[in-house]
Design an enzyme around this catalytic site. Structure first.
Site, PDB file in Angstrom:
ATOM      1  N   GLU A  98       0.879  -1.175   0.000  1.00 30.90           N
ATOM      2  CA  GLU A  98       0.000   0.000   0.000  1.00 30.90           C
ATOM      3  C   GLU A  98       0.915   1.222   0.000  1.00 30.90           C
ATOM      4  OE1 GLU A  98      -1.202   2.904   0.033  1.00 30.90           O
ATOM      5  OE2 GLU A  98      -2.144   3.018   2.010  1.00 30.90           O
TER       6      GLU A  98
ATOM      7  N   GLU B 113       3.679   7.860  -5.735  1.00 31.95           N
ATOM      8  CA  GLU B 113       4.737   7.549  -4.777  1.00 31.95           C
ATOM      9  C   GLU B 113       5.618   6.405  -5.262  1.00 31.95           C
ATOM     10  OE1 GLU B 113       2.974   7.278  -0.856  1.00 31.95           O
ATOM     11  OE2 GLU B 113       2.078   9.268  -1.053  1.00 31.95           O
TER      12      GLU B 113
END
Lengths: 332, 332
Positions: free
Chosen positions: A96, A105
């Site tokens: 995650e 990210e």
């Protein structure tokens, strides 16, 4: 973020059929929640990889407190630096590391690297896939944040301040100090289109086009103020089990506030590019006025070379078709 | 910020009786709006001082476009670097350099310096004065931003993440991604107290105490999650003409969104300090549970030496009275 109980349940449900008796790697383990879930679901072993020293200390404490030290091992490093022997490689990769932009990210690069170097061939990857979406919106109060209203200032012409308005970059709503779904005057000006899809079991950055253009139709008369970027991530091919960052999905949900604080949406202000080209340096962005049914072209340009982020350009199909050949799909 | 029409009207009304035929200095002129107002209200001359090069260019353009170049002169510098001859000194100082915390952008120091060096003795200062207020609040959804809910995480104990919660520093709501007045579960747990008052015609930083403690009474049974800092600034001693950043004052106001995006409020999370002292390193902050009518002590500590910002400490009067003599008013 831990308070996004819907997200947590999504990962629990996604892992449940696949981790019992298996070797699991958790990329970007953070507090260690996903590793703890995998252990509780019966994983043979879990390797939690986390680059932040503080988070490693926290994860270690959580693992100890929840009696999973025998199953979970933590490595303090970037996953791209980790090396494993053949017999240590994983059956399941879970991660995650999703951002306000789905890939913002670096999750795609980390997952692709882990798939190739840290996992057995054909390892299960959780989440299985995801897609990034865009929608055109109108919101006068949103436009107020960075442009001046004509009735605000005792009759003075201060419109030049609009020349500082950034219509070239994507922002994150959570950094602007409001929740998009609480704007009282938000109007959807187009359908939501899917402009990127990734299969976390197979995709890497080479599969993402650098530029892609989509045809949209204005749903109403009005001014288009911005493009909203939100995403969906799923655990099954039918996309029945998924998490999303669409503004309407977090409104009123018990976990909605946590998700908006963590992810929110990407937002790019819009100007009428074809009018702006003809104007002077200090002219504010020209409002993008549309008529219901008008055909528009939304171009998405992905960052080079990482392709984690992107920018939008909105134009009128009537203008662009005639004189500009850049609006073709250079990718896929 | 220019869209805060209520703020703009406040400055217009505050200047109107004082600037006709007078020399005016605008400290931190920004877009030049206050200087334009002063010129339109009949000022003999206006000196607009602005440190940002981009804003100077913008102000110059606005002044030209609004035909006030004969009256307004811009200086690109910090006001503290500007030197004036006696005959150039101002009758009126006007400034809008207020921050999320009233003095947080240095307005008091700049106004005091301008009063002494750039203005005639007894010059009018606009705004005339201001006060900073604090109130205790409860909001479970606010607490969710930085602490973990027990029911979120499939039964795992992840409470240690709370040890990363910052209860020692003041944040700005606009940076947290929400508007305080849209939290559905906000409860006022105390009266709002005024903890600092400044007279912009007279005060300087030496008049601000370094520490001050106030006695508050809990209005309800519950958990106090945070202290909210908001302010009022006025143009008349009776405080009938004022602007405020109190959350309830921006809710529903046409200019409220602009003010919340610009200023918002200061917010400091609260823990039960006396319990926390006894706990271990990784223990999360202890919730500050109170009973209706319980006596509390709120200590404000101003930054040293600038006194522009501050931090809060909340304690129970029953505990602090007995064993701690720090809770006295060292200032004023």
């Amino acid at each position: 973020m831990l308070n996004d109980s819907h997200r947590n349940q999504f990962y629990w449900d996604a892992m449940e059929p696949f981790v019992t008796g298996k070797r699991v790697i958790d990329i970007g383990a953070g507090s260690g929640l996903l590793s703890l879930m995998a252990a509780k679901l019966g994983a043979e072993s879990v390797l939690a990889i986390e680059a932040s020293k503080d988070m490693v200390a926290l994860a270690q404490l959580n693992i100890t407190r929840n009696d999973q030290s025998d199953v979970i091992r933590i490595i303090h490093d970037m996953s791209s630096n980790v090396k494993l022997k053949e017999e240590e490689k994983a059956d399941v990769i879970v991660s995650e590391t999703l951002g306000a932009l789905m890939l913002g990210e670096g999750t795609l690069d980390y997952m692709a690297d882990a798939r190739k170097r840290l996992a057995k061939p054909g390892a299960r990857v959780i989440p299985a896939g995801g897609a990034q979406f865009a929608m055109l919106i109108a919101s006068p109060s949103l436009a107020q944040v960075s442009s001046v209203q004509s009735d605000c200032c005792k009759g003075f012409d201060l419109s030049a301040i609009g020349s500082l308005q950034d219509t070239g970059n994507i922002f994150f709503t959570k950094q602007w100090g409001f929740r998009l779904n609480l704007l009282p005057d938000l109007v959807e000006m187009s359908e939501r289109i899917q402009f990127l899809e990734v299969d976390f079991q197979k995709s890497d950055r080479q599969h993402i086009p650098s530029t892609k253009t989509f045809r949209l139709t204005a749903l109403k008369d009005g001014v288009i103020h911005a493009v909203v970027a939100s995403w969906e991530v799923w655990s099954d091919e039918e996309r029945t089990h998924k998490i999303t960052t669409h503004p309407e999905d977090t409104r009123g949900a018990p976990w909605g506030f946590s998700r908006d604080m963590q992810w929110g949406q990407g937002l790019q202000l819009v100007e009428d590019f074809d009018l702006a080209c003809k104007s002077e340096r200090n002219t504010p962005p020209a409002p993008f006025e549309v008529k219901k049914g008008e055909e528009l072209l939304l171009t998405v340009r992905f960052s080079v070379p990482c392709k984690q982020t992107f920018q939008f350009t909105l134009r009128r199909a009537s203008v662009a078709d005639a004189k500009d050949v850049r609006f073709t799909d250079k990718g896929q």
